[in-house]
Each structure stands twice: as structure tokens, then as C-alpha cells.
Scaffold this active site. Structure first.
Site, PDB file in Angstrom:
ATOM      1  N   GLU A 124     -35.887  13.892 -35.282  1.00 33.32           N
ATOM      2  CA  GLU A 124     -34.582  14.208 -35.887  1.00 33.32           C
ATOM      3  C   GLU A 124     -33.981  13.038 -36.636  1.00 33.32           C
ATOM      4  OE1 GLU A 124     -35.438  14.969 -32.816  1.00 33.32           O
ATOM      5  OE2 GLU A 124     -35.355  17.159 -32.749  1.00 33.32           O
ATOM      6  N   HIS A 132     -29.075  22.700 -24.161  1.00 32.09           N
ATOM      7  CA  HIS A 132     -29.435  23.657 -25.209  1.00 32.09           C
ATOM      8  C   HIS A 132     -28.247  24.539 -25.596  1.00 32.09           C
ATOM      9  CE1 HIS A 132     -33.514  22.494 -25.287  1.00 32.09           C
ATOM     10  NE2 HIS A 132     -34.069  23.663 -25.481  1.00 32.09           N
TER      11      HIS A 132
END
Lengths: 333, 326
Positions: free
Chosen positions: A64, A133
Site C-alpha cells: 500500500e 476489516h
């Protein structure tokens, strides 16, 4: 069927924006994890790879930091990248390119180079996915000077804000929520922009203003529909952009109703609801008939168990209770 | 020895001297407090920026670090605007908003230097990705220090650049110190250039104080990048003759260099400028007088840059919020 009344699913409205922008402007490309997966980013990337090829639809390793940095770097040399984070929890790895680099670049170099990048983060709440998440991290980005943060709640805004974000010369953090993906709504077929920084009145009312964003707009409307049965007329504002906030519409509405409930899908402390509450206190204190009420996610990490999940995320009942509290001037009804 | 034109060799010398004199002109203003922003002097490392940038075209991109005055000047940035920036003037290359650590000249391909260690590596990666998409043959150069090898984004970027065969040149300026820490205390004792291997990246280790060696290596590496056989990696062994920040300090204002005196003395003998000067004279490429006149012209440029700065206004207070957004 005229183009104005065509219905489209939220996720496909994003998909259409990407198709149209990539066809219109060769400098637009999509990069991120899962853009060629059938499930990672829902159907938002449908047909893009086939149409535009792997040079412009770039699925990436799980990196990322570098991948987001590469989108920022490409923007610095004139591209208009959209970098997607299918779960925004993973965007935390990319704080340096987003905050230190993209947000500051234009200012710290005296306006020499713009950074036209869209950083797209998807909130993935529910489904017992737990703390890493499920996070809605929009307030973190809204805190940063140099970033714009948009949070569309409807298919119409999802498309129009994606187009506006891609065309904007500044870094725009585009945050959506998987809970919105199945929602249908009217979406014009042509290219259009929803102006960044402009809120919308979703429903007019005179008694209480509910200010919301993203998925919470739908929860707020549900609450308003329940309250109207008791004759309580709620005005619902969809902020659509949380940075910069549309102070004018916010203050206008509060001046009309004198009561406000702020509903946000992020945590309560230092969140967007706190910011909106402060603005109202600073700009419209004299008009308030009751203290501002906040409905937000409690300051607790997201739990897995669905039993806990069901009380963790604010629902329309919580908003109704908050509205009743403001109607009794801050006392429990 | 390859045959280089006299003009080319003289230009290398000129660039190194311009950088050195520019850097040294800041010592006094830092010590007496006229310069307040943190300044990381490039003295001693001139051959790296000069040699690498000599192998670039104007269109190629450069991304720098906290210690980037040399990259900026070697890529064609204006010395006047650099000094003005360091003094926080509106005429600075970043209009006084950046200071010494944030310098830029987009028209010369200097896309920006910024001090988050390794923070600009991935930006250079993105510029290389853009070049590949646009097929414009530009190469993107990322300068970073040995300390940046401690940051994960370097490895992410090496992998992604290799995976996509991007036209990107990684240039590690190994000055043996990550601020105060000897690099041998920061990482396993393998040459940094070996980092290219696991990713299949062509990597070179070069005497960073030898400007011609740097240039030749950079040209070879740039060739690979331009031919679609990129990325490439160069480790340049060098040494800073000044402190990490400020003239002689680990922390600007403390006047303490924590490095061993013998080590400093050894590297002073390897100073890239006298070294290249000996080369030019020894090979009868230039006369002493000629080099002296280059030094005088550079000194004049430095003088003019400071005069320009002195006559420049500060940013207006009313412009505090200008440039947050375009």
C-alpha cells in the site's frame, strides 16, 4: 426511459464514472489491489481491464505504501490516478504518501505542482470482520490540511463525486461503504460533476436537523420517516463532502430548526460529528434551542460477534432517541 | 579512459564547485542565526549529484531528500531561488513555504525534494510508471541515503519497479551515517547495492567521490532504463564533510560531530573536488588559471544569489493560507 430516470446501482455508478473518465482522459488510470478481481472492489471495476488494458488498470502486490506513493508520484508528473484501497484499514500503511506527501506537496512547494490524485478507500463494515476489516477512518483524513474528503451516499453522488474528484487538481480522498453498493438510484448517463464541498438537503423539515454522511444518510432518512408518524418534521442534510464542510447549508438549516442531531459512521471522539457540532456552536449558538446531539460509533474497536455488532453500529432507533432528546431540550424523553 | 570533450569535463567541475561554494556560503549564516531552517549541507557528496545528473536529460525526473541542494543545482535549479528559499523569501523556489528541505524546479525536471526518509522513493516510482504509460522515454531518478534502507517502502518500490520493468534509477548516496548512527549499526553488513539482487535489478557500487566513475555508471544504468531493461540501482560510496544538519553538528547548534576524527580526515583527503581538479590538471585538460576563473565565477554566482535573497521580500502574512489547494 429518459436518461434522467435511469436507475443504477451505487457500485455501478462508480464503475460508470471510471469508464467515462478513462475514456475521456488518457491521463486517468486505476491502480490498487484487486482491481481485476471479481470480488475485491465489488463490481466497481467491471469491464475496465477488458476495455483499457493492464497498462491503465493496474492490479498490484500488497504494497500500500509504495503503490499509493506511485499514484501520488504519477500525479506530480501530470497523470490523474485513482488508487483504490478495497479495505481502508490497509490505507494506514499509506499515511506517508497521503499525508506527508500528497496533502503537503502543493503548499510546501509554494504552489509549484498540483497533486491530482484520487485516493479511494472502501469501508467494509459488518459481517463479523472485526477490528481490522471494519474501520471507518474518514475523520483521520478530514483532519489533514490539503486533503479533500468526499463520502457519497447515493448512486447519483457516487458517480458525480468520483468525476469531480478525478477532475480536481488536489488530492481527494473518496470514501464509500460496501453497505451502499446495492442501493439503486437515478443516475444520468452523461458525464456530470457533483461539486466537492457542497451538501444537499435530502428531506426538508422544520423541527430538527439531522446531519449525516455516507451510509448514515439512509439511516437518518429511516429515522425521519418514523418520526413523521408522530408529526415531527425532520430536515436531513447529506454533507456529501466532509472536508471542506458546507458550513453555509449547515448553519442555514440549524437556524431554521434550532435543533440538530449529527449522525456519523465514525467514532465519536474527535470525529466528524464533533467537528460539525463545534461549527454549529461557533456559528449558530444563538439559534440553538437544545444542545447538539451526536450519534456516532462508540469509542470501541469493531467487534466480530454479530450480537455485539448489532449494537455497535448506530441504527435509526438511536437517531430517533437523539431527536427526542433534543426536542426535550437535552433531557431524556 | 574514454574520450570526453573538454567542455563536458569542465562542466562537471563547474557544477561541483558551484554546489560546494553555495553550501559553504551557508555556514556563516547558519552559525550566526540568519538562516533558521534546518540545513543539511551536501559538501563532500557533490560528485554524486553531478555525475548522475550529467547522465540525465532535462526531461528526466529527479526526486530528492532532506540533503538535496546538490541535486537541485545539478539538475539546473537556480541558485538565487535556492538561497532565497533557505532564507524563507517569497522569491524562493518554493516561495518560502518549504525551506532547505523542500526544493523544487519542475521545469528542469526537479519534481521535489522532501525529508521524510524514503518518502520520495515511491513518488519517483510513480513518475516512472507515468513515463512507461506515456512511452516518453523519461527516466525517473530517486536519490536517497543509506538510512533509507531501513524503510520498508524501499523494498516495496524495488519489487514493483522490477515487476513492471520501470525506467527508474535508484541512487543510494551511502555516506556511512544515518543521522548519528553509523550505517553498520543499522543494517547487516552487506553492500547496499546487493539489495538489487533479490529483485533481479541491475545494481552497481561506485566510488561516489569520483565524478567520472559516477557519471559512467549512471550512463550505463540510464541506458538500461531507456532500453526498457530497467530499473537500475547505484550505490555511491561517499561522505559528508559537514554535520548531519548544519555545518558541524549532529543537531544544528550543538557543534559536535560524533564521527571519529581520523575517519573525517581520511575522507577529507578523498574530497571529490580536489580529486577531479588533480585529474583535470594531471591529464592536461585544464590549466590552473582556467579552473581558478571557474571558481571565481561560481563565487560571483553565490554572491549574487545572496544579494538577490537580501533584496527579496518575505511572504506576506495575508498569504499564510495561500497554496493549500490549487
Amino acid at each position: 426511459m429518459s436518461s434522467n430516470s435511469r436507475k443504477l446501482q451505487y457500485s455501478l455508478a462508480i464503475n460508470e464514472a471510471l469508464h467515462q473518465m478513462m475514456a475521456e482522459d488518457k491521463s486517468v488510470f486505476l491502480i490498487g489491489q484487486g482491481v481485476k478481481s471479481p470480488w475485491y472492489v465489488g463490481n466497481t471495476a467491471r469491464g475496465l481491464l477488458e476495455r483499457f488494458g493492464p497498462e491503465r488498470i493496474i492490479d498490484t502486490p500488497v504494497s500500500e505504501n509504495a503503490v499509493t506513493g506511485s499514484a501520488v508520484g504519477a500525479a506530480l508528473v501530470g497523470m490523474r490516478p485513482v488508487v483504490v484501497h478495497p479495505r481502508m484499514d490497509f490505507m494506514l500503511y499509506a499515511f506517508d504518501p497521503i499525508i506527508n506527501e500528497a496533502a503537503n506537496w502543493h503548499y510546501m512547494f509554494g504552489g509549484k505542482l498540483p497533486v491530482p490524485v484520487v485516493i479511494w478507500g472502501i469501508v467494509n463494515r459488518g459481517g463479523e470482520q472485526a477490528a481490522q476489516h471494519s474501520q471507518a477512518l474518514h475523520a483521520l483524513f478530514a483532519h489533514i490540511p490539503g486533503l479533500k474528503v468526499v463520502m457519497p451516499s447515493t448512486p447519483y453522488d457516487a458517480k458525480g463525486l468520483m468525476i469531480a474528484a478525478i477532475r480536481d487538481d488536489n488530492p481527494v480522498v473518496y470514501i464509500d461503504d460496501r453497505w451502499l453498493y446495492q442501493i439503486d438510484g437515478e443516475v444520468p448517463e452523461e458525464i456530470y460533476e457533483v461539486p466537492i464541498g457542497q451538501a444537499a438537503v435530502v428531506r426538508e423539515g422544520k423541527d430538527v436537523t439531522i446531519v449525516a454522511n455516507s451510509y448514515m444518510v439512509h439511516t437518518a432518512v429511516e429515522a425521519a420517516e418514523r418520526l413523521i408518524r408522530d408529526g415531527i418534521e425532520v430536515e436531513v442534510l447529506d454533507m456529501r463532502t466532509i472536508k471542506p464542510l458546507d458550513q453555509e447549508l449547515l448553519v442555514t438549516s440549524v437556524k431554521k430548526t434550532g435543533r440538530i442531531v449529527v449522525a456519523d459512521g465514525g467514532w465519536k471522539t474527535c470525529g466528524v460529528a464533533a467537528e460539525i457540532s463545534s461549527i454549529v456552536t461557533e456559528e449558530a449558538f444563538g439559534c440553538l434551542k437544545a444542545p447538539v446531539a451526536r450519534v456516532a460509533v462508540p469509542d470501541i474497536p469493531a467487534p466480530a460477534s454479530s450480537v455485539l455488532e448489532s449494537i455497535y453500529y448506530p441504527d435509526s432507533e438511536k437517531i430517533v432517541q437523539a431527536v427526542m432528546r433534543t426536542l426535550s431540550n437535552g433531557k431524556d424523553a | 579512459m574514454k574520450a570526453y570533450s573538454k567542455k563536458f569535463l569542465i562542466n562537471l567541475y563547474k557544477t561541483m564547485v558551484r554546489i560546494r561554494l553555495c553550501e559553504e556560503s551557508l555556514v556563516e549564516p547558519i552559525l550566526n542565526g540568519d538562516v533558521r531552517c534546518p540545513v543539511h549541507l551536501y559538501s563532500g557528496e557533490e560528485a554524486v549529484a553531478t555525475g548522475v545528473c550529467a547522465a540525465l536529460s532535462k526531461e528526466d525526473y529527479v526526486f530528492g531528500t532532506h540533503r538535496s541542494h546538490g541535486h537541485y543545482l545539478a539538475k539546473g535549479g537556480s541558485m538565487g531561488e535556492l538561497i532565497a528559499e533557505i532564507y524563507g523569501k517569497e522569491t524562493g523556489c518554493s516561495r518560502g513555504r518549504g525551506g532547505s528541505m523542500h526544493i523544487i524546479e519542475p521545469e528542469k525536471g526537479m519534481i521535489g525534494a522532501a525529508p521524510i526518509v524514503a518518502g520520495t522513493i515511491s513518488l519517483a516510482l510513480g513518475a516512472a510508471l507515468a513515463s512507461r504509460m506515456r512511452k516518453d522515454k523519461r527516466v525517473s531518478v530517486s536519490f536517497f541515503g543509506d538510512g533509507a534502507t531501513g524503510e520498508g517502502v524501499l523494498y516495496e518500490s524495488l519489487n514493483f519497479a522490477a515487476l513492471k520493468c520501470l525506467p527508474m534509477l535508484f541512487v543510494c548516496e551511502n555516506n556511512l551515517y544515518s543521522t548519528h548512527m553509523p550505517i553498520r549499526e543499522c543494517r547487516s553488513n552487506l553492500p547496499i547495492s546487493h539489495l538489487g539482487k533479490p529483485f533481479g535489478i541491475s545494481a552497481f557500487r561506485v566510488t561516489g567521490n569520483d565524478v567520472l566513475k559516477v557519471y559512467e555508471t549512471a550512463r550505463k544504468a540510464m541506458g538500461l532504463c531507456r532500453e526498457g531493461r530497467g530499473p537500475a540501482f547505484i550505490e555511491c560510496m561517499t561522505y559528508r564533510l559537514r554535520g548531519h544538519v548544519g555545518p558541524d553538528d549532529n543537531i544544528q547548534g550543538t557543534h559536535q560531530d560524533i564521527r571519529p576524527e581520523g575517519e573525517i580526515a581520511k575522507w577529507k583527503r578523498k574530497d571529490p573536488i580536489p580529486r577531479f581538479r588533480r585529474y583535470l590538471i594531471g591529464n592536461a585538460i585544464a590549466e590552473k588559471d582556467e579552473l581558478a576563473s571557474i571558481e571565481q565565477r561560481a563565487q560571483k554566482e553565490v554572491h549574487d544569489a545572496h544579494a538577490f535573497t537580501k533584496n527579496s521580500p518575505h511572504p506576506k502574512e495575508s498569504d499564510l493560507g495561500k497554496h493549500v489547494f490549487k
